[in-house]
Design a protein around this motif. Sequence first.
Motif, PDB file in Angstrom:
ATOM      1  N   ASN A   8      99.156  87.830  27.506  1.00 17.73           N
ATOM      2  CA  ASN A   8      98.798  88.190  25.960  1.00 17.73           C
ATOM      3  C   ASN A   8      99.527  89.663  25.651  1.00 17.73           C
ATOM      4  OD1 ASN A   8      96.730  86.434  25.321  1.00 17.73           O
ATOM      5  ND2 ASN A   8      95.396  87.589  26.907  1.00 17.73           N
ATOM      6  N   ALA A   9     100.890  89.733  26.180  1.00 18.17           N
ATOM      7  CA  ALA A   9     101.561  91.036  25.916  1.00 18.17           C
ATOM      8  C   ALA A   9     101.846  91.053  24.499  1.00 18.17           C
ATOM      9  CB  ALA A   9     102.860  91.035  26.919  1.00 18.17           C
ATOM     10  N   LEU A  10     102.168  89.802  23.722  1.00 16.00           N
ATOM     11  CA  LEU A  10     102.463  89.932  22.343  1.00 16.00           C
ATOM     12  C   LEU A  10     101.433  90.071  21.517  1.00 16.00           C
ATOM     13  CD1 LEU A  10     105.500  87.444  22.799  1.00 16.00           C
ATOM     14  CD2 LEU A  10     105.555  89.997  22.747  1.00 16.00           C
ATOM     15  N   CYS A  11     100.074  90.003  21.731  1.00 24.75           N
ATOM     16  CA  CYS A  11      98.823  90.145  21.195  1.00 24.75           C
ATOM     17  C   CYS A  11      98.647  91.505  20.957  1.00 24.75           C
ATOM     18  CB  CYS A  11      97.796  89.391  21.834  1.00 24.75           C
ATOM     19  SG  CYS A  11      98.042  87.595  21.834  1.00 24.75           S
ATOM     20  N   SER A  12      98.064  91.771  19.824  1.00 27.68           N
ATOM     21  CA  SER A  12      97.613  93.160  19.360  1.00 27.68           C
ATOM     22  C   SER A  12      96.070  93.096  20.477  1.00 27.68           C
ATOM     23  CB  SER A  12      97.037  93.151  18.108  1.00 27.68           C
ATOM     24  OG  SER A  12      97.943  93.071  17.167  1.00 27.68           O
ATOM     25  N   PRO A  13      96.131  94.604  20.849  1.00 23.29           N
ATOM     26  CA  PRO A  13      94.903  94.786  21.672  1.00 23.29           C
ATOM     27  C   PRO A  13      93.659  94.682  21.021  1.00 23.29           C
ATOM     28  CG  PRO A  13      96.252  96.832  21.240  1.00 23.29           C
ATOM     29  CD  PRO A  13      96.859  95.567  20.712  1.00 23.29           C
ATOM     30  N   CYS A  14      92.684  94.285  21.495  1.00 25.48           N
ATOM     31  CA  CYS A  14      91.196  94.144  20.525  1.00 25.48           C
ATOM     32  C   CYS A  14      90.206  94.886  20.949  1.00 25.48           C
ATOM     33  CB  CYS A  14      90.912  92.509  21.113  1.00 25.48           C
ATOM     34  SG  CYS A  14      89.184  92.056  20.562  1.00 25.48           S
ATOM     35  N   LEU A  15      89.612  95.390  20.138  1.00 23.45           N
ATOM     36  CA  LEU A  15      88.446  96.616  20.076  1.00 23.45           C
ATOM     37  C   LEU A  15      87.087  96.050  19.530  1.00 23.45           C
ATOM     38  CD1 LEU A  15      87.493  99.479  20.857  1.00 23.45           C
ATOM     39  CD2 LEU A  15      88.387  99.800  18.488  1.00 23.45           C
ATOM     40  N   VAL A  16      86.093  96.249  20.259  1.00 23.56           N
ATOM     41  CA  VAL A  16      84.863  95.848  19.985  1.00 23.56           C
ATOM     42  C   VAL A  16      84.212  97.280  19.719  1.00 23.56           C
ATOM     43  CG1 VAL A  16      82.659  95.193  20.326  1.00 23.56           C
ATOM     44  CG2 VAL A  16      84.526  93.831  20.885  1.00 23.56           C
ATOM     45  N   LEU A  17      83.758  97.731  18.626  1.00 27.88           N
ATOM     46  CA  LEU A  17      83.228  99.038  18.284  1.00 27.88           C
ATOM     47  C   LEU A  17      81.882  99.016  17.806  1.00 27.88           C
ATOM     48  CD1 LEU A  17      83.954 101.854  17.507  1.00 27.88           C
ATOM     49  CD2 LEU A  17      84.738 101.320  15.355  1.00 27.88           C
ATOM     50  N   ALA A  18      80.807  99.642  18.257  1.00 28.97           N
ATOM     51  CA  ALA A  18      79.546  99.711  17.716  1.00 28.97           C
ATOM     52  C   ALA A  18      79.196 101.194  17.698  1.00 28.97           C
ATOM     53  CB  ALA A  18      78.760  99.298  18.762  1.00 28.97           C
ATOM     54  N   HIS A  19      78.892 101.618  16.494  1.00 28.37           N
ATOM     55  CA  HIS A  19      78.459 102.874  16.094  1.00 28.37           C
ATOM     56  C   HIS A  19      77.405 102.947  15.152  1.00 28.37           C
ATOM     57  CE1 HIS A  19      78.769 107.217  14.878  1.00 28.37           C
ATOM     58  NE2 HIS A  19      79.868 107.195  15.858  1.00 28.37           N
ATOM     59  N   PRO A  20      76.450 103.839  15.093  1.00 35.21           N
ATOM     60  CA  PRO A  20      75.156 103.572  14.174  1.00 35.21           C
ATOM     61  C   PRO A  20      75.668 104.366  12.872  1.00 35.21           C
ATOM     62  CG  PRO A  20      74.721 105.237  15.829  1.00 35.21           C
ATOM     63  CD  PRO A  20      76.306 104.813  16.049  1.00 35.21           C
ATOM     64  N   HIS A  21      76.695 105.156  12.777  1.00 33.03           N
ATOM     65  CA  HIS A  21      76.994 105.765  11.364  1.00 33.03           C
ATOM     66  C   HIS A  21      78.049 105.070  10.728  1.00 33.03           C
ATOM     67  CE1 HIS A  21      74.039 108.625  12.864  1.00 33.03           C
ATOM     68  NE2 HIS A  21      74.842 109.092  13.817  1.00 33.03           N
ATOM     69  N   ALA A  22      77.941 104.397   9.722  1.00 33.23           N
ATOM     70  CA  ALA A  22      78.906 103.624   8.963  1.00 33.23           C
ATOM     71  C   ALA A  22      80.205 104.418   8.851  1.00 33.23           C
ATOM     72  CB  ALA A  22      78.416 103.049   7.563  1.00 33.23           C
ATOM     73  N   ASP A  23      80.215 105.508   8.280  1.00 35.68           N
ATOM     74  CA  ASP A  23      81.300 106.429   7.842  1.00 35.68           C
ATOM     75  C   ASP A  23      82.024 106.827   9.298  1.00 35.68           C
ATOM     76  OD1 ASP A  23      80.386 106.516   5.445  1.00 35.68           O
ATOM     77  OD2 ASP A  23      79.749 108.331   5.379  1.00 35.68           O
ATOM     78  N   SER A  24      81.488 107.079  10.190  1.00 35.54           N
ATOM     79  CA  SER A  24      82.255 107.338  11.602  1.00 35.54           C
ATOM     80  C   SER A  24      82.641 105.986  12.124  1.00 35.54           C
ATOM     81  CB  SER A  24      81.244 107.930  12.428  1.00 35.54           C
ATOM     82  OG  SER A  24      80.877 109.166  12.158  1.00 35.54           O
ATOM     83  N   HIS A  43      76.982  96.159  14.958  1.00 36.04           N
ATOM     84  CA  HIS A  43      75.904  97.307  14.489  1.00 36.04           C
ATOM     85  C   HIS A  43      74.720  97.366  15.551  1.00 36.04           C
ATOM     86  CE1 HIS A  43      78.188  97.163  10.836  1.00 36.04           C
ATOM     87  NE2 HIS A  43      78.031  95.981  10.677  1.00 36.04           N
ATOM     88  N   SER A  44      74.935  96.870  16.734  1.00 32.67           N
ATOM     89  CA  SER A  44      73.621  97.089  17.616  1.00 32.67           C
ATOM     90  C   SER A  44      74.387  96.813  18.928  1.00 32.67           C
ATOM     91  CB  SER A  44      72.582  96.013  17.286  1.00 32.67           C
ATOM     92  OG  SER A  44      73.000  94.626  17.333  1.00 32.67           O
ATOM     93  N   GLY A  45      73.795  97.137  19.862  1.00 34.68           N
ATOM     94  CA  GLY A  45      74.146  96.537  21.318  1.00 34.68           C
ATOM     95  C   GLY A  45      74.220  95.236  21.603  1.00 34.68           C
ATOM     96  N   PRO A  46      73.033  94.352  21.280  1.00 39.30           N
ATOM     97  CA  PRO A  46      73.361  93.051  21.537  1.00 39.30           C
ATOM     98  C   PRO A  46      74.316  92.537  20.899  1.00 39.30           C
ATOM     99  CG  PRO A  46      70.841  93.645  21.197  1.00 39.30           C
ATOM    100  CD  PRO A  46      72.022  94.788  21.033  1.00 39.30           C
ATOM    101  N   GLU A  47      74.876  93.024  19.581  1.00 38.08           N
ATOM    102  CA  GLU A  47      76.026  92.163  18.876  1.00 38.08           C
ATOM    103  C   GLU A  47      77.139  92.744  19.593  1.00 38.08           C
ATOM    104  OE1 GLU A  47      77.636  92.140  14.376  1.00 38.08           O
ATOM    105  OE2 GLU A  47      75.882  93.746  14.777  1.00 38.08           O
ATOM    106  N   ALA A  48      77.374  93.941  20.023  1.00 39.71           N
ATOM    107  CA  ALA A  48      78.496  94.203  20.777  1.00 39.71           C
ATOM    108  C   ALA A  48      78.672  93.483  21.878  1.00 39.71           C
ATOM    109  CB  ALA A  48      78.259  95.841  21.177  1.00 39.71           C
ATOM    110  N   ARG A  49      77.456  93.047  22.649  1.00 41.28           N
ATOM    111  CA  ARG A  49      77.792  92.537  23.952  1.00 41.28           C
ATOM    112  C   ARG A  49      78.316  90.994  23.675  1.00 41.28           C
ATOM    113  NH1 ARG A  49      73.386  91.324  26.595  1.00 41.28           N
ATOM    114  NH2 ARG A  49      71.704  92.269  25.308  1.00 41.28           N
ATOM    115  N   ARG A  50      77.507  90.356  22.416  1.00 40.90           N
ATOM    116  CA  ARG A  50      77.995  89.199  22.096  1.00 40.90           C
ATOM    117  C   ARG A  50      79.503  89.024  21.717  1.00 40.90           C
ATOM    118  NH1 ARG A  50      78.754  86.775  17.179  1.00 40.90           N
ATOM    119  NH2 ARG A  50      77.861  88.492  16.277  1.00 40.90           N
TER     120      ARG A  50
END
Length: 133
Positions: A8-24, A43-50
């Motif tokens: 996957n060297a040519l693919c962009s790295p992938c990030l899953v981000l879960a934070h309770p404050h929309a602005d941050s 927007h939640s822990g279970p959603e981040a795991r999924r």
Amino acid sequence: MRNGNDTNALCSPCLVLAHPHADSQALLARGFRRLGWDVYLAHSGPEARRLARMLPADLVILHVDLPEESGWLTCDKLIREQPLASVVLIGDDLSPCRRNLADFVGASALIDRPESMIGLVEELLDSPAPAVN
């Protein structure tokens, strides 16, 4: 998770981000996208795991105070499901007790200032994040 998989060297790295404050969350997402990351918001822990199960995520960033289940519990569950996962926790308290808890749940790091995230991520993944021209 990819974790250095050269196919996957040519693919962009992938990030899953879960934070309770929309602005941050938006600020962090924008910063990573500018560096060439594909960012998926939860927007939640279970959603981040999924999302982490569905995507080839290189990194999961969790705030410790998430709705439905804490970032601590989400991290623990995610590491049990995917032992090679890289998970960074964001919290306000970096006391020795909290650092020990981060180690216990398998987090790669516990930080209090998201603005220092990019250098930490490069160190954790042992390679620089790609820059977008």
